[in-house]
Design a protein around this motif. Structure first.
Motif, PDB file in Angstrom:
ATOM      1  N   ARG A  48       0.828  -1.208   0.000  1.00 62.73           N
ATOM      2  CA  ARG A  48       0.000   0.000   0.000  1.00 62.73           C
ATOM      3  C   ARG A  48       0.861   1.257   0.000  1.00 62.73           C
ATOM      4  O   ARG A  48       0.575   2.224  -0.697  1.00 62.73           O
ATOM      5  N   TRP A  49       1.946   1.235   0.789  1.00 67.03           N
ATOM      6  CA  TRP A  49       2.813   2.423   0.867  1.00 67.03           C
ATOM      7  C   TRP A  49       3.555   2.667  -0.438  1.00 67.03           C
ATOM      8  O   TRP A  49       3.814   3.813  -0.795  1.00 67.03           O
ATOM      9  N   VAL A  50       3.903   1.580  -1.143  1.00 67.38           N
ATOM     10  CA  VAL A  50       4.548   1.724  -2.452  1.00 67.38           C
ATOM     11  C   VAL A  50       3.623   2.459  -3.412  1.00 67.38           C
ATOM     12  O   VAL A  50       4.069   3.284  -4.219  1.00 67.38           O
ATOM     13  N   ASP A  51       2.330   2.167  -3.330  1.00 68.38           N
ATOM     14  CA  ASP A  51       1.356   2.844  -4.192  1.00 68.38           C
ATOM     15  C   ASP A  51       1.015   4.242  -3.698  1.00 68.38           C
ATOM     16  O   ASP A  51       0.504   5.067  -4.449  1.00 68.38           O
ATOM     17  N   HIS A  52       1.267   4.520  -2.420  1.00 69.11           N
ATOM     18  CA  HIS A  52       0.917   5.830  -1.850  1.00 69.11           C
ATOM     19  C   HIS A  52       2.105   6.797  -1.883  1.00 69.11           C
ATOM     20  O   HIS A  52       1.974   7.932  -2.351  1.00 69.11           O
ATOM     21  N   TYR A  53       3.258   6.337  -1.381  1.00 64.72           N
ATOM     22  CA  TYR A  53       4.425   7.222  -1.273  1.00 64.72           C
ATOM     23  C   TYR A  53       5.372   7.137  -2.476  1.00 64.72           C
ATOM     24  O   TYR A  53       6.206   8.018  -2.655  1.00 64.72           O
ATOM     25  N   GLY A  54       5.233   6.093  -3.263  1.00 64.11           N
ATOM     26  CA  GLY A  54       6.108   5.929  -4.419  1.00 64.11           C
ATOM     27  C   GLY A  54       7.126   4.820  -4.230  1.00 64.11           C
ATOM     28  O   GLY A  54       7.483   4.465  -3.103  1.00 64.11           O
ATOM     29  N   ARG A  55       7.577   4.263  -5.355  1.00 67.53           N
ATOM     30  CA  ARG A  55       8.503   3.132  -5.311  1.00 67.53           C
ATOM     31  C   ARG A  55       9.860   3.529  -4.728  1.00 67.53           C
ATOM     32  O   ARG A  55      10.439   2.816  -3.918  1.00 67.53           O
ATOM     33  N   LYS A  56      10.371   4.674  -5.158  1.00 66.23           N
ATOM     34  CA  LYS A  56      11.711   5.092  -4.764  1.00 66.23           C
ATOM     35  C   LYS A  56      11.837   5.254  -3.256  1.00 66.23           C
ATOM     36  O   LYS A  56      12.806   4.771  -2.642  1.00 66.23           O
ATOM     37  N   LYS A  57      10.891   5.926  -2.629  1.00 65.63           N
ATOM     38  CA  LYS A  57      10.971   6.184  -1.186  1.00 65.63           C
ATOM     39  C   LYS A  57      10.963   4.887  -0.382  1.00 65.63           C
ATOM     40  O   LYS A  57      11.687   4.755   0.617  1.00 65.63           O
ATOM     41  N   ILE A  58      10.160   3.925  -0.818  1.00 63.42           N
ATOM     42  CA  ILE A  58      10.075   2.660  -0.087  1.00 63.42           C
ATOM     43  C   ILE A  58      11.365   1.859  -0.252  1.00 63.42           C
ATOM     44  O   ILE A  58      11.859   1.240   0.706  1.00 63.42           O
ATOM     45  N   ILE A  59      11.928   1.867  -1.457  1.00 54.49           N
ATOM     46  CA  ILE A  59      13.190   1.152  -1.683  1.00 54.49           C
ATOM     47  C   ILE A  59      14.302   1.749  -0.822  1.00 54.49           C
ATOM     48  O   ILE A  59      15.057   1.028  -0.157  1.00 54.49           O
ATOM     49  N   ILE A  60      14.398   3.076  -0.813  1.00 59.67           N
ATOM     50  CA  ILE A  60      15.440   3.754  -0.027  1.00 59.67           C
ATOM     51  C   ILE A  60      15.242   3.481   1.461  1.00 59.67           C
ATOM     52  O   ILE A  60      16.204   3.201   2.190  1.00 59.67           O
ATOM     53  N   SER A  61      13.991   3.517   1.924  1.00 57.81           N
ATOM     54  CA  SER A  61      13.706   3.225   3.339  1.00 57.81           C
ATOM     55  C   SER A  61      14.115   1.798   3.682  1.00 57.81           C
ATOM     56  O   SER A  61      14.682   1.540   4.751  1.00 57.81           O
TER      57      SER A  61
END
Length: 404
Positions: free
Chosen positions: A67-80
């Motif tokens: 859900r967060w990947v679709d909300h915040y974006g792929r890049k931010k989740i990968i970096i996190s």
């Protein structure tokens, strides 16, 4: 019109490196775990719990990561995910108490969910339907390669101290995090993310599981679970089986696993995309399930080293190709729900990985052949489930993707 894989070579290299580093880091600590066990006077049960807690954390977080990947974006989740992975390895390397090790493994499970979900969705976004099988095959190969060379590198680095592999894993994770910040560019616009998020903002964990029952995904998700359950039972007892039945030395067992893994990686890199083009996901998955079931049974009746090596090479190959084939199928069916599907794919895999090893261990204590026969039965069940697949559903989904 999406760019070809060749045109996005640098982005794919960074994404594949991120996946590779995560699984390399997991493999790096394998050689030093017995030393940690002895130094900290940990029981076998505690070591088992440390493995299980990572899988449980990944299971619980994967739907949220989707859900967060679709909300915040792929890049931010990968970096996190990369940052959390670095922190988890650092905590483990400095840990002197069992609670610190548990915290490390929990963070490790969260980071695995973030990285896997983010990278899978990112790759699906930037590749065309035609090239996606090849790209997902690359992801699977990166995972396998990390597992293959991780223990070897970890053993070498451990010569300088048992905590050094963990420091090394933390260091490369932080480097990958920094490089991703500067090189990766979010594949979706804010408007596209807002649209996807608007459709999912009312969902929760229970809601995500209910959405996974959608006929478009459900059969594939069930196969993901069944496959992870059966294969983890098989893989968990492989070393024990080889030792108890054949009397193979650790060096011989390592040789079989290494050669089989390299064989699988080479086929994934150079043949997987072509196999999907020729057979399609459904037929390829069915063929691999049949081959896997037959070879699991054959494993119980062979005895020579070369026979075991040959059978193991092909059964590991079947396992290695089944995972990207299922991921490709789900990715194509997902359309604009790549984050959700990637997250639930990880969730169902984690569910299987939690129950499978426990079942494999229980069956092994009863009869050393039972885990292999159990894996064969599970794959036959998986084949039966694939018969329920509606080909027209996938065809309609692909047609929509091609038009877009």
């Amino acid at each position: 019109m999406k760019k070809t894989i060749k045109e996005q070579k640098l982005v794919l290299i960074i994404l594949l490196s991120n996946i590779f580093i995560a699984f390399l880091g997991i493999g790096l600590i394998v050689p030093v775990m017995p030393s940690f066990m002895n130094i900290m006077h940990l029981s076998g049960k505690t070591m088992g719990y440390l493995v299980a807690v990572l899988a449980v954390a990944q299971l619980l977080i994967s739907p949220l990561a989707g859900r967060w990947v679709d909300h915040y974006g792929r890049k931010k989740i990968i970096i996190s995910g990369l940052f959390l992975f670095g922190v988890s390895e650092l905590i483990f390397s400095l840990g002197t108490t069992v609670s610190a090790l548990y915290i490390s493994r929990i963070l490790g499970g969260i980071s695995a969910a973030f990285i896997m979900t983010g990278v899978t969705a990112f790759v699906a976004d930037i590749t065309s339907v035609q090239e996606r099988p090849k790209a997902i095959g690359y992801i699977s190969a990166a995972i396998s390669t990390g597992f293959i060379i991780g223990p070897g590198i970890g053993g070498f680095i451990a010569e300088y101290g048992i905590r050094m592999p963990l420091f090394f894993a933390a260091g490369i994770a932080f480097l990958a995090c920094i490089s991703s910040i500067f090189i990766l560019k979010e594949p979706l616009t804010k408007e596209q993310l807002a649209e996807i998020s608007a459709n999912t903002k009312q969902t929760n964990l229970i809601g995500d599981f209910k959405r996974s029952l959608n006929p478009r995904y459900f059969t594939a998700f069930i196969i993901v679970f069944v496959l992870a359950f059966g294969l983890s039972a098989y893989e968990t007892v492989f070393s024990l089986f080889s030792d108890h039945k054949f009397g193979f030395t650790p060096k011989e067992i390592a040789t079989i696993i290494t050669i089989s893994s390299i064989f699988g990686v080479v086929i994934q890199l150079f043949m997987f995309g072509k196999m999907v083009d020729i057979l399609g996901e459904k037929k390829l998955i069915q063929l691999l399930l049949i081959i896997g079931a037959i070879l699991a049974v054959v494993s119980t009746v062979i005895s020579s080293f070369l026979a075991v090596l040959a059978v193991t090479c092909f059964i590991f190959l079947a396992f290695d190709l089944l995972r990207p084939a299922l991921t490709t199928f789900l990715s194509k069916a997902a359309e604009k729900e790549q984050g959700f599907v990637a997250g639930m794919n990880s969730t169902y895999t984690s569910l299987g990985n939690i129950g499978g090893p426990a079942m494999g261990g229980i069956l092994f204590d009863v009869n050393i052949h039972y885990p292999y026969l159990f894996a064969a039965v599970i794959m036959v069940i998986g084949f039966g489930i694939t018969i329920m697949w509606k080909e027209n559903r996938l065809g309609e989904s692909l047609a929509k993707n091609l038009r877009s």
